[in-house]
Design an enzyme around this catalytic site. Structure first.
Site, PDB file in Angstrom:
ATOM      1  N   HIS A  15      39.194  40.536  45.607  1.00 18.93           N
ATOM      2  CA  HIS A  15      40.395  40.005  44.803  1.00 18.93           C
ATOM      3  C   HIS A  15      41.609  40.293  45.661  1.00 18.93           C
ATOM      4  O   HIS A  15      41.858  41.415  45.949  1.00 18.93           O
ATOM      5  CB  HIS A  15      40.568  40.888  43.461  1.00 18.93           C
ATOM      6  CG  HIS A  15      39.573  40.790  42.557  1.00 18.93           C
ATOM      7  ND1 HIS A  15      39.318  39.997  41.669  1.00 18.93           N
ATOM      8  CD2 HIS A  15      38.034  41.777  42.375  1.00 18.93           C
ATOM      9  CE1 HIS A  15      38.197  39.887  40.872  1.00 18.93           C
ATOM     10  NE2 HIS A  15      37.533  41.114  41.537  1.00 18.93           N
ATOM     11  N   HIS A  59      32.656  38.909  47.377  1.00 20.56           N
ATOM     12  CA  HIS A  59      33.451  39.171  45.931  1.00 20.56           C
ATOM     13  C   HIS A  59      34.571  40.275  46.176  1.00 20.56           C
ATOM     14  O   HIS A  59      34.518  41.453  46.469  1.00 20.56           O
ATOM     15  CB  HIS A  59      32.369  40.040  45.138  1.00 20.56           C
ATOM     16  CG  HIS A  59      32.964  40.241  43.862  1.00 20.56           C
ATOM     17  ND1 HIS A  59      32.357  40.476  42.580  1.00 20.56           N
ATOM     18  CD2 HIS A  59      34.122  40.403  43.290  1.00 20.56           C
ATOM     19  CE1 HIS A  59      33.225  40.749  41.415  1.00 20.56           C
ATOM     20  NE2 HIS A  59      34.230  40.890  41.835  1.00 20.56           N
ATOM     21  N   ARG A  87      44.372  38.686  44.771  1.00 14.70           N
ATOM     22  CA  ARG A  87      45.794  38.787  44.065  1.00 14.70           C
ATOM     23  C   ARG A  87      46.907  37.742  44.322  1.00 14.70           C
ATOM     24  O   ARG A  87      47.740  37.753  43.693  1.00 14.70           O
ATOM     25  CB  ARG A  87      46.465  40.301  44.079  1.00 14.70           C
ATOM     26  CG  ARG A  87      45.624  41.270  43.956  1.00 14.70           C
ATOM     27  CD  ARG A  87      45.114  41.420  42.431  1.00 14.70           C
ATOM     28  NE  ARG A  87      44.172  42.564  42.111  1.00 14.70           N
ATOM     29  CZ  ARG A  87      43.410  42.753  41.296  1.00 14.70           C
ATOM     30  NH1 ARG A  87      42.917  41.579  40.809  1.00 14.70           N
ATOM     31  NH2 ARG A  87      42.628  43.905  40.941  1.00 14.70           N
ATOM     32  N   HIS A 125      27.882  42.928  40.778  1.00 14.85           N
ATOM     33  CA  HIS A 125      28.205  44.380  40.753  1.00 14.85           C
ATOM     34  C   HIS A 125      27.359  44.862  39.602  1.00 14.85           C
ATOM     35  O   HIS A 125      27.808  45.517  38.315  1.00 14.85           O
ATOM     36  CB  HIS A 125      29.757  44.645  40.491  1.00 14.85           C
ATOM     37  CG  HIS A 125      30.426  43.937  39.480  1.00 14.85           C
ATOM     38  ND1 HIS A 125      30.109  43.683  37.983  1.00 14.85           N
ATOM     39  CD2 HIS A 125      31.643  43.317  39.422  1.00 14.85           C
ATOM     40  CE1 HIS A 125      30.959  42.919  37.452  1.00 14.85           C
ATOM     41  NE2 HIS A 125      31.835  42.720  38.176  1.00 14.85           N
ATOM     42  N   ASP A 171      33.864  44.118  45.764  1.00 12.94           N
ATOM     43  CA  ASP A 171      34.663  44.176  44.595  1.00 12.94           C
ATOM     44  C   ASP A 171      36.017  44.515  44.776  1.00 12.94           C
ATOM     45  O   ASP A 171      36.808  45.363  44.038  1.00 12.94           O
ATOM     46  CB  ASP A 171      33.873  44.488  43.446  1.00 12.94           C
ATOM     47  CG  ASP A 171      34.629  44.105  42.165  1.00 12.94           C
ATOM     48  OD1 ASP A 171      35.362  43.255  42.155  1.00 12.94           O
ATOM     49  OD2 ASP A 171      34.441  44.732  41.020  1.00 12.94           O
ATOM     50  N   HIS A 206      29.962  38.355  35.908  1.00  9.83           N
ATOM     51  CA  HIS A 206      30.152  39.401  35.394  1.00  9.83           C
ATOM     52  C   HIS A 206      29.932  39.764  34.132  1.00  9.83           C
ATOM     53  O   HIS A 206      30.264  39.056  33.254  1.00  9.83           O
ATOM     54  CB  HIS A 206      32.139  39.817  35.364  1.00  9.83           C
ATOM     55  CG  HIS A 206      32.680  40.731  34.966  1.00  9.83           C
ATOM     56  ND1 HIS A 206      33.518  41.584  35.540  1.00  9.83           N
ATOM     57  CD2 HIS A 206      32.499  41.211  33.679  1.00  9.83           C
ATOM     58  CE1 HIS A 206      33.849  42.567  34.614  1.00  9.83           C
ATOM     59  NE2 HIS A 206      33.419  42.157  33.615  1.00  9.83           N
ATOM     60  N   ASN A 210      40.558  35.150  39.566  1.00  7.80           N
ATOM     61  CA  ASN A 210      41.312  35.804  38.471  1.00  7.80           C
ATOM     62  C   ASN A 210      42.837  35.970  38.846  1.00  7.80           C
ATOM     63  O   ASN A 210      43.258  37.177  38.917  1.00  7.80           O
ATOM     64  CB  ASN A 210      40.766  37.022  37.711  1.00  7.80           C
ATOM     65  CG  ASN A 210      40.582  38.109  38.643  1.00  7.80           C
ATOM     66  OD1 ASN A 210      40.574  37.746  39.790  1.00  7.80           O
ATOM     67  ND2 ASN A 210      40.581  39.439  38.169  1.00  7.80           N
ATOM     68  N   PHE A 260      41.601  49.098  35.720  1.00  8.54           N
ATOM     69  CA  PHE A 260      40.153  49.051  36.136  1.00  8.54           C
ATOM     70  C   PHE A 260      40.066  48.756  37.730  1.00  8.54           C
ATOM     71  O   PHE A 260      40.934  47.601  37.949  1.00  8.54           O
ATOM     72  CB  PHE A 260      39.079  48.355  35.601  1.00  8.54           C
ATOM     73  CG  PHE A 260      38.864  48.830  34.023  1.00  8.54           C
ATOM     74  CD1 PHE A 260      37.791  49.686  34.021  1.00  8.54           C
ATOM     75  CD2 PHE A 260      39.710  48.324  32.991  1.00  8.54           C
ATOM     76  CE1 PHE A 260      37.667  50.459  32.657  1.00  8.54           C
ATOM     77  CE2 PHE A 260      39.260  48.939  31.807  1.00  8.54           C
ATOM     78  CZ  PHE A 260      38.184  49.955  31.565  1.00  8.54           C
TER      79      PHE A 260
HETATM   80 ZN   LIG Z   1      35.632  41.575  40.603  1.00 11.76          ZN
HETATM   81 ZN   LIG Z   2      33.568  42.083  37.727  1.00 15.75          ZN
END
Ligand SMILES: [Zn+2]
Ligand SMILES: [Zn+2]
Length: 438
Positions: free
Chosen positions: A70, A68, A72, A239, A312, A186, A102, A330
Protein backbone atom coordinates in the site's frame (compact mmCIF):
# COMPACT_ATOMS: atom_id res chain seq x y z
CA UNK A 1 23.98 8.55 -6.10
CA UNK A 2 23.95 11.00 -9.06
CA UNK A 3 27.54 10.10 -9.86
CA UNK A 4 26.74 6.36 -9.83
CA UNK A 5 23.90 6.74 -12.25
CA UNK A 6 26.20 7.75 -15.06
CA UNK A 7 28.62 4.89 -14.57
CA UNK A 8 28.58 1.21 -15.27
CA UNK A 9 28.40 -1.22 -12.40
CA UNK A 10 30.62 -4.17 -11.70
CA UNK A 11 29.56 -6.53 -8.94
CA UNK A 12 32.57 -8.63 -8.01
CA UNK A 13 32.74 -12.23 -6.80
CA UNK A 14 29.21 -12.68 -5.47
CA UNK A 15 27.58 -16.09 -5.29
CA UNK A 16 24.62 -16.01 -7.67
CA UNK A 17 21.58 -17.86 -6.36
CA UNK A 18 20.22 -20.48 -8.68
CA UNK A 19 16.59 -21.15 -7.83
CA UNK A 20 16.62 -24.64 -9.36
CA UNK A 21 19.68 -25.81 -7.44
CA UNK A 22 20.85 -25.47 -3.86
CA UNK A 23 24.31 -24.42 -4.83
CA UNK A 24 24.98 -21.03 -6.38
CA UNK A 25 27.98 -20.11 -8.48
CA UNK A 26 30.54 -17.37 -7.88
CA UNK A 27 30.75 -14.82 -10.65
CA UNK A 28 31.13 -11.16 -11.51
CA UNK A 29 28.25 -9.26 -13.07
CA UNK A 30 28.84 -6.31 -15.34
CA UNK A 31 26.00 -3.87 -15.90
CA UNK A 32 26.38 -1.43 -18.80
CA UNK A 33 23.88 1.38 -19.26
CA UNK A 34 21.53 -0.45 -16.95
CA UNK A 35 21.61 -3.74 -18.85
CA UNK A 36 23.38 -6.91 -17.67
CA UNK A 37 26.14 -7.26 -20.27
CA UNK A 38 28.30 -10.04 -18.81
CA UNK A 39 28.10 -12.74 -16.15
CA UNK A 40 31.42 -14.51 -15.73
CA UNK A 41 34.48 -14.77 -13.51
CA UNK A 42 37.17 -12.10 -13.44
CA UNK A 43 35.59 -9.44 -15.60
CA UNK A 44 38.12 -6.69 -16.24
CA UNK A 45 37.06 -3.13 -16.98
CA UNK A 46 39.00 0.05 -17.66
CA UNK A 47 39.92 1.75 -14.42
CA UNK A 48 37.29 4.24 -13.32
CA UNK A 49 34.78 3.18 -15.96
CA UNK A 50 32.57 1.28 -13.53
CA UNK A 51 31.50 1.49 -9.92
CA UNK A 52 32.78 -1.70 -8.33
CA UNK A 53 30.93 -3.44 -5.56
CA UNK A 54 32.79 -6.12 -3.68
CA UNK A 55 30.25 -8.92 -3.16
CA UNK A 56 32.70 -11.58 -2.00
CA UNK A 57 31.03 -13.79 0.59
CA UNK A 58 27.59 -12.42 -0.33
CA UNK A 59 24.70 -13.98 -2.24
CA UNK A 60 23.16 -12.37 -5.31
CA UNK A 61 19.45 -12.80 -5.94
CA UNK A 62 17.14 -11.56 -8.65
CA UNK A 63 15.45 -8.40 -7.30
CA UNK A 64 12.54 -9.31 -5.02
CA UNK A 65 8.94 -9.02 -6.19
CA UNK A 66 6.34 -7.97 -3.59
CA UNK A 67 2.88 -8.32 -5.09
CA UNK A 68 1.02 -6.67 -2.18
CA UNK A 69 1.89 -3.18 -0.89
CA UNK A 70 0.00 0.00 0.00
CA UNK A 71 1.74 3.18 -1.17
CA UNK A 72 -1.15 5.47 -0.13
CA UNK A 73 -0.94 7.63 -3.25
CA UNK A 74 -3.19 9.26 -4.29
CA UNK A 75 -4.95 10.52 -1.20
CA UNK A 76 -2.83 9.77 1.85
CA UNK A 77 0.57 11.13 0.85
CA UNK A 78 1.45 12.05 4.44
CA UNK A 79 1.64 8.29 5.19
CA UNK A 80 3.58 7.22 2.10
CA UNK A 81 4.02 8.20 -1.52
CA UNK A 82 4.98 6.08 -4.49
CA UNK A 83 8.40 7.74 -4.37
CA UNK A 84 9.04 7.08 -0.65
CA UNK A 85 7.48 3.62 -0.79
CA UNK A 86 9.83 2.71 -3.63
CA UNK A 87 12.82 3.90 -1.58
CA UNK A 88 11.72 1.65 1.29
CA UNK A 89 11.29 -1.20 -1.21
CA UNK A 90 14.84 -1.08 -2.59
CA UNK A 91 16.24 -0.82 0.94
CA UNK A 92 14.52 -4.16 1.50
CA UNK A 93 15.90 -5.63 -1.74
CA UNK A 94 12.54 -5.32 -3.52
CA UNK A 95 12.69 -4.10 -7.13
CA UNK A 96 9.07 -4.71 -8.18
CA UNK A 97 5.90 -3.99 -6.21
CA UNK A 98 2.21 -4.29 -6.97
CA UNK A 99 0.17 -1.52 -5.31
CA UNK A 100 -3.26 -2.16 -3.91
CA UNK A 101 -6.21 -0.08 -5.05
CA UNK A 102 -7.52 1.26 -1.73
CA UNK A 103 -6.27 4.79 -2.26
CA UNK A 104 -8.36 7.96 -2.45
CA UNK A 105 -9.69 7.97 -5.08
CA UNK A 106 -9.75 4.19 -5.44
CA UNK A 107 -7.83 2.81 -8.46
CA UNK A 108 -10.93 1.91 -10.47
CA UNK A 109 -10.48 3.83 -13.75
CA UNK A 110 -8.02 3.68 -16.63
CA UNK A 111 -6.67 7.12 -15.86
CA UNK A 112 -5.86 6.16 -12.27
CA UNK A 113 -4.13 2.95 -13.37
CA UNK A 114 -2.06 5.07 -15.75
CA UNK A 115 -1.40 7.59 -12.98
CA UNK A 116 0.19 4.86 -10.80
CA UNK A 117 2.28 3.64 -13.75
CA UNK A 118 3.43 7.19 -14.54
CA UNK A 119 4.39 7.88 -10.92
CA UNK A 120 6.07 4.50 -10.78
CA UNK A 121 8.16 5.32 -13.85
CA UNK A 122 9.97 8.07 -12.02
CA UNK A 123 10.50 6.06 -8.81
CA UNK A 124 13.44 3.80 -7.96
CA UNK A 125 11.59 0.49 -8.38
CA UNK A 126 9.07 -0.96 -10.76
CA UNK A 127 5.57 -0.08 -9.54
CA UNK A 128 2.63 -2.01 -10.94
CA UNK A 129 -1.01 -1.18 -10.27
CA UNK A 130 -3.62 -3.58 -8.96
CA UNK A 131 -7.07 -2.26 -9.89
CA UNK A 132 -10.27 -2.54 -7.89
CA UNK A 133 -12.75 -5.37 -8.52
CA UNK A 134 -15.71 -3.20 -7.52
CA UNK A 135 -16.19 0.52 -8.07
CA UNK A 136 -14.98 2.57 -5.12
CA UNK A 137 -14.38 -0.75 -3.29
CA UNK A 138 -18.02 -0.52 -2.39
CA UNK A 139 -18.77 -4.16 -3.16
CA UNK A 140 -21.71 -3.21 -5.39
CA UNK A 141 -20.72 -2.75 -9.05
CA UNK A 142 -18.01 -4.51 -11.01
CA UNK A 143 -15.30 -2.27 -12.47
CA UNK A 144 -14.50 -2.11 -16.19
CA UNK A 145 -11.95 -4.89 -15.84
CA UNK A 146 -11.16 -5.06 -19.55
CA UNK A 147 -10.25 -1.39 -19.74
CA UNK A 148 -8.27 -1.58 -16.49
CA UNK A 149 -6.29 -4.58 -17.78
CA UNK A 150 -5.66 -2.75 -21.04
CA UNK A 151 -4.34 0.27 -19.10
CA UNK A 152 -1.79 -1.94 -17.33
CA UNK A 153 -3.37 -3.41 -14.19
CA UNK A 154 -1.64 -6.67 -13.18
CA UNK A 155 -4.52 -7.98 -11.08
CA UNK A 156 -7.80 -7.03 -9.45
CA UNK A 157 -8.39 -6.62 -5.74
CA UNK A 158 -10.66 -4.89 -3.27
CA UNK A 159 -7.96 -5.44 -0.63
CA UNK A 160 -8.77 -3.81 2.66
CA UNK A 161 -12.32 -4.89 1.90
CA UNK A 162 -13.95 -8.22 1.13
CA UNK A 163 -16.85 -8.56 -1.31
CA UNK A 164 -19.60 -9.69 1.04
CA UNK A 165 -22.20 -10.35 -1.67
CA UNK A 166 -21.64 -13.92 -2.86
CA UNK A 167 -23.66 -13.47 -6.05
CA UNK A 168 -21.55 -10.44 -6.99
CA UNK A 169 -18.34 -12.35 -6.20
CA UNK A 170 -19.48 -15.13 -8.50
CA UNK A 171 -20.15 -12.58 -11.26
CA UNK A 172 -16.71 -11.01 -10.73
CA UNK A 173 -15.12 -14.43 -11.07
CA UNK A 174 -16.97 -15.29 -14.27
CA UNK A 175 -16.27 -11.86 -15.76
CA UNK A 176 -12.58 -11.79 -14.82
CA UNK A 177 -11.80 -15.07 -16.58
CA UNK A 178 -11.43 -13.49 -20.00
CA UNK A 179 -8.61 -11.18 -18.85
CA UNK A 180 -6.28 -13.84 -17.45
CA UNK A 181 -5.38 -11.69 -14.45
CA UNK A 182 -5.67 -12.93 -10.88
CA UNK A 183 -8.32 -11.81 -8.42
CA UNK A 184 -6.35 -11.02 -5.26
CA UNK A 185 -8.66 -11.76 -2.37
CA UNK A 186 -8.74 -10.31 1.15
CA UNK A 187 -10.92 -12.90 2.87
CA UNK A 188 -12.96 -11.61 5.78
CA UNK A 189 -16.52 -12.22 6.86
CA UNK A 190 -17.57 -8.91 8.43
CA UNK A 191 -20.48 -10.46 10.27
CA UNK A 192 -17.90 -12.49 12.17
CA UNK A 193 -14.94 -10.10 12.42
CA UNK A 194 -17.23 -7.19 13.39
CA UNK A 195 -15.43 -4.78 15.71
CA UNK A 196 -12.80 -7.38 16.60
CA UNK A 197 -9.26 -6.17 17.18
CA UNK A 198 -7.12 -9.29 17.59
CA UNK A 199 -7.25 -13.05 17.14
CA UNK A 200 -10.05 -14.58 19.21
CA UNK A 201 -8.47 -16.97 21.66
CA UNK A 202 -6.73 -17.20 25.02
CA UNK A 203 -4.98 -13.82 24.73
CA UNK A 204 -8.04 -11.87 23.54
CA UNK A 205 -9.98 -13.15 26.57
CA UNK A 206 -7.11 -12.57 28.96
CA UNK A 207 -6.36 -9.05 27.72
CA UNK A 208 -10.01 -8.09 27.33
CA UNK A 209 -9.69 -7.24 23.63
CA UNK A 210 -12.51 -8.02 21.18
CA UNK A 211 -11.63 -11.06 19.11
CA UNK A 212 -11.73 -11.97 15.42
CA UNK A 213 -12.49 -15.66 15.03
CA UNK A 214 -10.57 -17.75 12.47
CA UNK A 215 -14.01 -18.47 11.03
CA UNK A 216 -13.98 -14.98 9.53
CA UNK A 217 -11.23 -16.05 7.12
CA UNK A 218 -12.04 -19.74 6.74
CA UNK A 219 -15.68 -19.28 5.75
CA UNK A 220 -15.00 -16.80 2.96
CA UNK A 221 -12.11 -18.87 1.61
CA UNK A 222 -14.42 -21.86 1.55
CA UNK A 223 -17.02 -19.78 -0.32
CA UNK A 224 -14.49 -18.49 -2.84
CA UNK A 225 -13.00 -21.93 -3.49
CA UNK A 226 -16.52 -23.15 -4.26
CA UNK A 227 -17.14 -20.18 -6.56
CA UNK A 228 -13.76 -20.59 -8.27
CA UNK A 229 -14.43 -24.26 -8.80
CA UNK A 230 -17.74 -23.41 -10.46
CA UNK A 231 -16.53 -20.41 -12.47
CA UNK A 232 -12.99 -21.53 -13.36
CA UNK A 233 -11.65 -18.11 -12.31
CA UNK A 234 -8.02 -17.51 -11.38
CA UNK A 235 -7.97 -16.56 -7.71
CA UNK A 236 -5.14 -15.63 -5.37
CA UNK A 237 -5.84 -15.57 -1.64
CA UNK A 238 -3.63 -13.00 0.05
CA UNK A 239 -2.25 -12.85 3.60
CA UNK A 240 -3.35 -16.23 4.93
CA UNK A 241 -3.48 -16.30 8.72
CA UNK A 242 -5.19 -19.54 9.77
CA UNK A 243 -4.29 -23.20 9.73
CA UNK A 244 -7.73 -23.93 8.31
CA UNK A 245 -7.10 -21.79 5.25
CA UNK A 246 -3.89 -23.68 4.44
CA UNK A 247 -5.76 -26.99 4.65
CA UNK A 248 -8.58 -25.83 2.40
CA UNK A 249 -6.27 -24.39 -0.23
CA UNK A 250 -4.16 -27.56 -0.22
CA UNK A 251 -7.27 -29.59 -0.94
CA UNK A 252 -8.51 -27.14 -3.59
CA UNK A 253 -5.17 -27.32 -5.38
CA UNK A 254 -5.33 -31.11 -5.37
CA UNK A 255 -8.77 -30.85 -6.96
CA UNK A 256 -7.40 -28.64 -9.71
CA UNK A 257 -8.91 -25.29 -8.66
CA UNK A 258 -7.02 -22.35 -10.22
CA UNK A 259 -5.88 -20.99 -6.87
CA UNK A 260 -2.66 -19.58 -5.42
CA UNK A 261 -1.96 -17.87 -2.11
CA UNK A 262 0.52 -15.89 -0.06
CA UNK A 263 1.49 -15.12 3.51
CA UNK A 264 3.26 -12.16 5.15
CA UNK A 265 6.53 -12.34 7.10
CA UNK A 266 4.73 -11.03 10.21
CA UNK A 267 2.21 -13.86 10.20
CA UNK A 268 5.12 -16.31 9.90
CA UNK A 269 7.08 -14.55 12.63
CA UNK A 270 4.71 -13.78 15.48
CA UNK A 271 1.92 -15.42 17.43
CA UNK A 272 -0.75 -13.76 19.56
CA UNK A 273 1.26 -14.05 22.78
CA UNK A 274 3.05 -10.87 21.61
CA UNK A 275 -0.21 -8.99 22.26
CA UNK A 276 0.68 -8.90 25.95
CA UNK A 277 2.83 -5.86 25.15
CA UNK A 278 -0.31 -3.97 24.00
CA UNK A 279 1.90 -2.64 21.20
CA UNK A 280 -0.50 -1.29 18.55
CA UNK A 281 1.89 -2.29 15.75
CA UNK A 282 0.60 -5.80 16.43
CA UNK A 283 -2.86 -4.68 15.39
CA UNK A 284 -3.01 -5.97 11.82
CA UNK A 285 -5.58 -7.54 9.53
CA UNK A 286 -5.92 -10.42 9.38
CA UNK A 287 -4.85 -10.65 13.01
CA UNK A 288 -1.69 -12.34 14.23
CA UNK A 289 -3.08 -15.70 15.28
CA UNK A 290 -2.16 -18.58 17.58
CA UNK A 291 1.14 -20.46 17.62
CA UNK A 292 -0.69 -23.42 16.10
CA UNK A 293 -1.81 -21.28 13.16
CA UNK A 294 1.68 -19.84 12.75
CA UNK A 295 3.16 -23.31 12.58
CA UNK A 296 0.55 -24.35 10.02
CA UNK A 297 1.62 -21.39 7.85
CA UNK A 298 5.27 -22.44 8.07
CA UNK A 299 4.25 -25.97 7.15
CA UNK A 300 2.25 -24.55 4.25
CA UNK A 301 5.49 -23.04 2.95
CA UNK A 302 7.41 -26.28 3.44
CA UNK A 303 4.71 -28.34 1.70
CA UNK A 304 4.48 -25.94 -1.24
CA UNK A 305 0.84 -25.00 -0.55
CA UNK A 306 1.76 -21.34 -0.04
CA UNK A 307 3.07 -19.87 -3.28
CA UNK A 308 4.44 -16.48 -2.35
CA UNK A 309 5.40 -14.10 0.45
CA UNK A 310 4.16 -10.49 0.44
CA UNK A 311 4.85 -7.61 2.82
CA UNK A 312 1.34 -6.09 2.89
CA UNK A 313 3.30 -2.88 3.60
CA UNK A 314 0.66 -0.71 5.30
CA UNK A 315 1.99 2.68 6.39
CA UNK A 316 0.15 4.60 9.12
CA UNK A 317 0.91 7.90 10.84
CA UNK A 318 2.11 7.99 14.44
CA UNK A 319 -1.19 9.59 15.41
CA UNK A 320 -3.06 6.57 14.04
CA UNK A 321 -0.91 4.09 15.97
CA UNK A 322 0.01 6.07 19.09
CA UNK A 323 -3.40 5.61 20.62
CA UNK A 324 -5.41 2.91 22.36
CA UNK A 325 -5.58 -0.57 20.90
CA UNK A 326 -9.23 0.01 20.13
CA UNK A 327 -8.68 3.24 18.19
CA UNK A 328 -5.43 2.33 16.42
CA UNK A 329 -5.46 1.60 12.67
CA UNK A 330 -4.79 -1.91 11.38
CA UNK A 331 -1.46 -2.54 9.64
CA UNK A 332 2.32 -2.66 9.78
CA UNK A 333 4.93 -1.49 7.33
CA UNK A 334 6.99 -4.36 5.98
CA UNK A 335 9.15 -3.57 2.98
CA UNK A 336 12.42 -2.80 4.75
CA UNK A 337 12.19 -6.01 6.81
CA UNK A 338 10.64 -8.11 4.01
CA UNK A 339 13.57 -10.42 3.36
CA UNK A 340 15.26 -10.38 6.76
CA UNK A 341 12.11 -11.33 8.69
CA UNK A 342 11.26 -14.19 6.36
CA UNK A 343 14.88 -15.35 6.23
CA UNK A 344 15.19 -15.35 10.02
CA UNK A 345 12.09 -17.48 10.52
CA UNK A 346 12.22 -19.75 7.52
CA UNK A 347 15.90 -20.26 6.73
CA UNK A 348 17.64 -19.72 10.08
CA UNK A 349 15.05 -21.25 12.42
CA UNK A 350 13.17 -23.67 10.18
CA UNK A 351 16.16 -24.64 7.99
CA UNK A 352 14.28 -24.00 4.75
CA UNK A 353 16.72 -23.62 1.85
CA UNK A 354 17.54 -20.08 0.75
CA UNK A 355 16.72 -20.82 -2.91
CA UNK A 356 13.23 -21.91 -1.81
CA UNK A 357 12.68 -18.59 0.00
CA UNK A 358 14.04 -16.69 -3.00
CA UNK A 359 11.57 -18.44 -5.32
CA UNK A 360 8.72 -17.36 -3.00
CA UNK A 361 9.75 -13.71 -3.39
CA UNK A 362 10.87 -13.66 -7.02
CA UNK A 363 9.73 -16.23 -9.59
CA UNK A 364 6.49 -17.34 -7.90
CA UNK A 365 4.86 -13.89 -7.49
CA UNK A 366 6.11 -12.92 -10.99
CA UNK A 367 4.28 -15.87 -12.44
CA UNK A 368 1.08 -15.09 -10.52
CA UNK A 369 0.88 -11.50 -11.80
CA UNK A 370 2.27 -12.45 -15.22
CA UNK A 371 5.50 -10.46 -15.31
CA UNK A 372 9.04 -11.44 -16.28
CA UNK A 373 10.62 -10.90 -12.85
CA UNK A 374 12.88 -13.23 -10.95
CA UNK A 375 15.86 -13.82 -13.19
CA UNK A 376 19.42 -12.61 -13.73
CA UNK A 377 20.14 -12.84 -17.42
CA UNK A 378 22.45 -11.17 -19.92
CA UNK A 379 20.49 -8.66 -21.99
CA UNK A 380 17.95 -7.90 -19.24
CA UNK A 381 17.67 -4.58 -17.43
CA UNK A 382 19.44 -5.29 -14.13
CA UNK A 383 17.24 -5.94 -11.12
CA UNK A 384 19.20 -7.69 -8.42
CA UNK A 385 19.85 -7.78 -4.73
CA UNK A 386 23.07 -8.53 -2.86
CA UNK A 387 22.45 -10.29 0.46
CA UNK A 388 24.69 -10.88 3.45
CA UNK A 389 23.10 -14.01 4.92
CA UNK A 390 25.54 -13.94 7.85
CA UNK A 391 24.70 -10.35 8.76
CA UNK A 392 22.30 -9.11 11.39
CA UNK A 393 20.18 -6.01 11.57
CA UNK A 394 18.40 -4.42 14.51
CA UNK A 395 15.18 -2.67 13.51
CA UNK A 396 15.21 0.88 14.88
CA UNK A 397 12.76 3.67 14.27
CA UNK A 398 15.47 6.15 13.26
CA UNK A 399 16.71 3.84 10.49
CA UNK A 400 13.31 3.43 8.83
CA UNK A 401 13.11 5.37 5.58
CA UNK A 402 9.44 4.74 4.89
CA UNK A 403 7.42 7.87 5.68
CA UNK A 404 5.55 5.91 8.36
CA UNK A 405 7.38 4.11 11.16
CA UNK A 406 4.74 1.60 12.26
CA UNK A 407 6.86 -1.54 12.05
CA UNK A 408 5.82 -4.63 13.96
CA UNK A 409 9.52 -5.58 13.97
CA UNK A 410 10.76 -2.51 15.90
CA UNK A 411 13.29 -3.60 18.51
CA UNK A 412 13.79 -7.03 16.95
CA UNK A 413 17.10 -8.34 15.67
CA UNK A 414 16.80 -10.02 12.28
CA UNK A 415 19.29 -12.13 10.38
CA UNK A 416 20.16 -11.47 6.76
CA UNK A 417 21.08 -7.98 5.61
CA UNK A 418 20.54 -6.34 2.26
CA UNK A 419 23.92 -5.03 1.10
CA UNK A 420 22.87 -3.43 -2.13
CA UNK A 421 20.00 -3.31 -4.60
CA UNK A 422 20.25 -2.65 -8.31
CA UNK A 423 16.83 -1.65 -9.60
CA UNK A 424 15.86 -0.63 -13.13
CA UNK A 425 19.55 -0.94 -14.04
CA UNK A 426 20.72 1.57 -11.43
CA UNK A 427 22.36 1.29 -8.05
CA UNK A 428 19.28 2.10 -5.99
CA UNK A 429 20.46 1.17 -2.51
CA UNK A 430 23.83 0.56 -0.89
CA UNK A 431 24.35 -0.21 2.79
CA UNK A 432 26.41 2.60 4.37
CA UNK A 433 29.52 0.70 5.32
CA UNK A 434 29.89 -1.40 2.17
CA UNK A 435 33.13 -1.10 0.26
CA UNK A 436 32.59 0.66 -3.02
CA UNK A 437 35.43 1.42 -5.38
CA UNK A 438 35.73 3.28 -8.66
ZN1 LIG B 1 -3.23 -5.14 2.14
ZN1 LIG C 1 -5.94 -7.19 3.17
Amino acid sequence: MEENEKKNLLIKSGSIINIQHDRGFVSDILIKDGVISEIKENIKVEKGSAVEIDAEGFRISPGFVDMHVHFREPGFEDEETIETGALAAVKGGVTTVACMANTKPVIDTQSLVKYILRKGNSSVCRVLPVAAMTRGLEGKNITEMGLLAEAGAVGFSDDGMCVADSQLMYEIMRYSKQFGLPLILHEEDYFISGDGLVHEGYYSYMLGLDGISSLSEDLIIERDITLAKRSGAKIHVTHLSTGGSVEMIKKAKEEGVNITCDVTPHHLFFNDSYLESFNTNFKVKPPIRSEEDRQALVKGIKDGVIDAIVSDHAPHLDTEKNTTFKLASFGTIGLETFFSAAFTKLCVEEKIKLNKLISLITTAPSKIIGIDGGRIKVGDVANLTVIDTGGEVEIKKEDIISKSKNSIFLGHKLKGRIICTVSKGKLAYLLNNTKEKG
